[in-house]
Design a protein around this motif. Structure first.
Motif, PDB file in Angstrom:
ATOM      1  N   CYS A   3      94.822  72.431 -18.324  1.00 55.85           N
ATOM      2  CA  CYS A   3      93.704  73.371 -18.242  1.00 55.85           C
ATOM      3  C   CYS A   3      92.383  72.676 -18.551  1.00 55.85           C
ATOM      4  O   CYS A   3      91.360  72.935 -17.901  1.00 55.85           O
ATOM      5  CB  CYS A   3      93.917  74.522 -19.226  1.00 55.85           C
ATOM      6  SG  CYS A   3      95.223  75.677 -18.774  1.00 55.85           S
TER       7      CYS A   3
ATOM      8  N   ALA B 166      91.187  70.908 -15.520  1.00 53.93           N
ATOM      9  CA  ALA B 166      90.650  71.825 -14.511  1.00 53.93           C
ATOM     10  C   ALA B 166      89.282  72.353 -14.930  1.00 53.93           C
ATOM     11  O   ALA B 166      88.343  72.409 -14.127  1.00 53.93           O
ATOM     12  CB  ALA B 166      91.621  72.971 -14.284  1.00 53.93           C
ATOM     13  N   LEU B 167      89.161  72.735 -16.185  1.00 52.30           N
ATOM     14  CA  LEU B 167      87.914  73.326 -16.660  1.00 52.30           C
ATOM     15  C   LEU B 167      86.775  72.318 -16.705  1.00 52.30           C
ATOM     16  O   LEU B 167      85.599  72.706 -16.648  1.00 52.30           O
ATOM     17  CB  LEU B 167      88.132  73.946 -18.038  1.00 52.30           C
ATOM     18  CG  LEU B 167      88.957  75.242 -18.028  1.00 52.30           C
ATOM     19  CD1 LEU B 167      89.527  75.540 -19.397  1.00 52.30           C
ATOM     20  CD2 LEU B 167      88.099  76.396 -17.551  1.00 52.30           C
TER      21      LEU B 167
ATOM     22  N   THR C 110      84.183  72.669 -14.081  1.00 55.05           N
ATOM     23  CA  THR C 110      83.312  73.839 -14.055  1.00 55.05           C
ATOM     24  C   THR C 110      82.112  73.674 -14.979  1.00 55.05           C
ATOM     25  O   THR C 110      81.327  74.621 -15.129  1.00 55.05           O
ATOM     26  CB  THR C 110      84.097  75.100 -14.480  1.00 55.05           C
ATOM     27  OG1 THR C 110      84.473  74.992 -15.868  1.00 55.05           O
ATOM     28  CG2 THR C 110      85.341  75.266 -13.636  1.00 55.05           C
TER      29      THR C 110
ATOM     30  N   LEU D  12      88.039  77.177  -9.991  1.00 55.58           N
ATOM     31  CA  LEU D  12      89.358  77.263 -10.617  1.00 55.58           C
ATOM     32  C   LEU D  12      90.380  77.873  -9.666  1.00 55.58           C
ATOM     33  O   LEU D  12      91.554  77.466  -9.646  1.00 55.58           O
ATOM     34  CB  LEU D  12      89.271  78.069 -11.915  1.00 55.58           C
ATOM     35  CG  LEU D  12      88.455  77.402 -13.026  1.00 55.58           C
ATOM     36  CD1 LEU D  12      88.242  78.354 -14.198  1.00 55.58           C
ATOM     37  CD2 LEU D  12      89.137  76.114 -13.501  1.00 55.58           C
TER      38      LEU D  12
ATOM     39  N   LEU E  72      93.243  80.588 -17.224  1.00 54.80           N
ATOM     40  CA  LEU E  72      92.054  79.816 -16.872  1.00 54.80           C
ATOM     41  C   LEU E  72      90.787  80.650 -17.009  1.00 54.80           C
ATOM     42  O   LEU E  72      89.751  80.164 -17.483  1.00 54.80           O
ATOM     43  CB  LEU E  72      92.183  79.269 -15.456  1.00 54.80           C
ATOM     44  CG  LEU E  72      93.215  78.160 -15.257  1.00 54.80           C
ATOM     45  CD1 LEU E  72      93.409  77.871 -13.770  1.00 54.80           C
ATOM     46  CD2 LEU E  72      92.809  76.888 -15.991  1.00 54.80           C
TER      47      LEU E  72
END
Length: 397
Positions: free
Chosen positions: A235, A238-239, A242, A254, A305
């Motif tokens: 996670c 992925a974050l 952003t 996401l 997420l």
């Protein structure tokens, strides 16, 4: 047009069977095994495997417990719906209607996930002639139906086709992942002491979103189980993409990251025992670490997420495909308006490249759109999604 032709052909077969009240019922010297492989060959199926425990298969999948004295069932397994069944009947009873009901249920299983297989089931057929009932799900159902007619007029073959092996288990990912997931963090070695500590009793791991969110907010993962730490590590990656984005922009990043990262656990749709689904496909560990999930796994991962990104989100459980299938999706709140997101149906498993519009058909849509696309839920338990400002628009539009 092809489907109408198949229906006319099968209606003719049923009529021939009904005429047996005046004439002798048609018989064939072909065995169910010979018929099954002939239909498979003419229908141009994938490599098939013969079901070993036919009575159990009849009971568990077709709902047939009596009236059948023998038969052969061939399945492709895995992500394929292709299947041939030839049943020797003691009495017709409701065998044909049960086979047709099975096809309807099976079509609902594949709808939204594997469009090519759903199309095969839409064109699938059943037929009854004499004391033989058949079911065929194959690329060329017209040829399979004609082959079934021929077994009552031609001599059986001297040898069966070479028995096919099951297809290789491939992971049909519709899109390439953005990058490889990181290695899970190594566990810290306990400090050395004079006497080794008594081992703690092992307990099965269960996903607990609150536990992960608390650790994430505190910035301390050290007390988490190893699986939780692995989840948060992915996670975090992925974050990181952003950073500096607005909530609507972060949501889009996401969502698209999920489509590239994992895929639907197609083994869940397999009837053969050789194909085992991931035991964690309903939670984020299965999706983020195993890279497979079913609708609950996609929904729980998207929820996690969004929670980590600070975007208000709700998980919705309902049904789809005229209520025949359990399903789940999410609602997100952006600038005070609610939007619906069905990440699972945005990630169909297909042999063709998934176009951008297909990957966003159910992205930030309204509740009315979900109703029109056969989603059903308790509408009193969640907000109505009416937002349109951040609905999907093609890049550059």
């Amino acid at each position: 047009m092809k489907k109408q032709w198949i229906r006319l052909l099968l209606a003719g077969l049923l009529l021939l069977s009904a005429c047996g009240q005046k004439e002798a019922e048609p018989r064939t010297a072909w065995t169910p095994e010979q018929i099954a492989w002939e239909l498979a060959e003419e229908g141009n199926t994938l490599p098939l495997t013969a079901v070993e425990d036919v009575p159990a298969y009849l009971r568990d999948y077709y709902g047939i417990e009596s009236g059948v004295t023998g038969g052969t069932i061939l399945c492709a397994g895995g992500a394929s719906a292709q299947e041939i069944a030839v049943l020797q009947l003691e009495e017709a009873g409701d065998v044909l209607s049960r086979l047709q009901a099975y096809l309807q249920r099976r079509q609902g299983d594949f709808a939204g996930y594997l469009p090519e297989e759903e199309a095969l089931l839409e064109r699938a057929g059943t037929a009854l002639q004499g004391d033989v009932a058949v079911l065929f799900v194959c690329p060329e159902p017209e040829e399979a139906a004609e082959a079934f007619q021929r077994v009552f007029t031609e001599e059986p073959p001297e040898e069966l086709p070479e028995l096919a092996r099951p297809p290789e288990k491939e992971e049909p990912v519709s899109q390439e992942p953005l990058e490889e997931r990181p290695e899970p963090p190594e566990e810290e070695a306990p400090p050395e002491t004079g006497e080794p500590p008594d081992p703690l009793p092992e307990s099965p791991w269960e996903y607990d979103a609150a536990r992960l969110l608390d650790a994430w907010e505190a910035g301390d993962w050290s007390g988490l189980p190893q699986r939780d730490q692995e989840i948060l590590a992915v996670c975090q990656e992925a974050l990181a993409q952003t950073e500096g984005l607005s909530p609507p922009e972060a949501e889009r990043v996401l969502h698209d990251w999920m489509l590239a990262w994992g895929h639907y656990d197609t083994n869940r749709l397999a009837n053969l025992p050789d194909y085992e689904e991931n035991p964690d496909n309903e939670n984020p560990y299965g999706f983020l670490i195993g890279r497979v999930g079913i609708c609950r796994g996609y929904t729980a991962t998207f929820q996690l997420l969004m929670d980590l990104a600070g975007i208000p989100c709700i998980s919705v459980e309902g049904t789809a495909n005229t209520g025949r299938e359990e399903h789940a999706w999410n609602l997100v709140q952006l600038e005070g308006e609610w939007y619906a997101v069905d990440v699972t149906w945005n990630d169909p498993t297909t042999i063709n490249p998934v176009q951008e519009y297909q990957a966003h058909r159910y992205y930030n849509v309204t509740s009315d759109f979900l109703r029109d696309t056969y989603h059903y839920w308790d509408e009193t338990s969640v907000p109505e999604a009416t937002g349109k400002t951040y609905a999907y628009r093609p890049q550059g539009s």
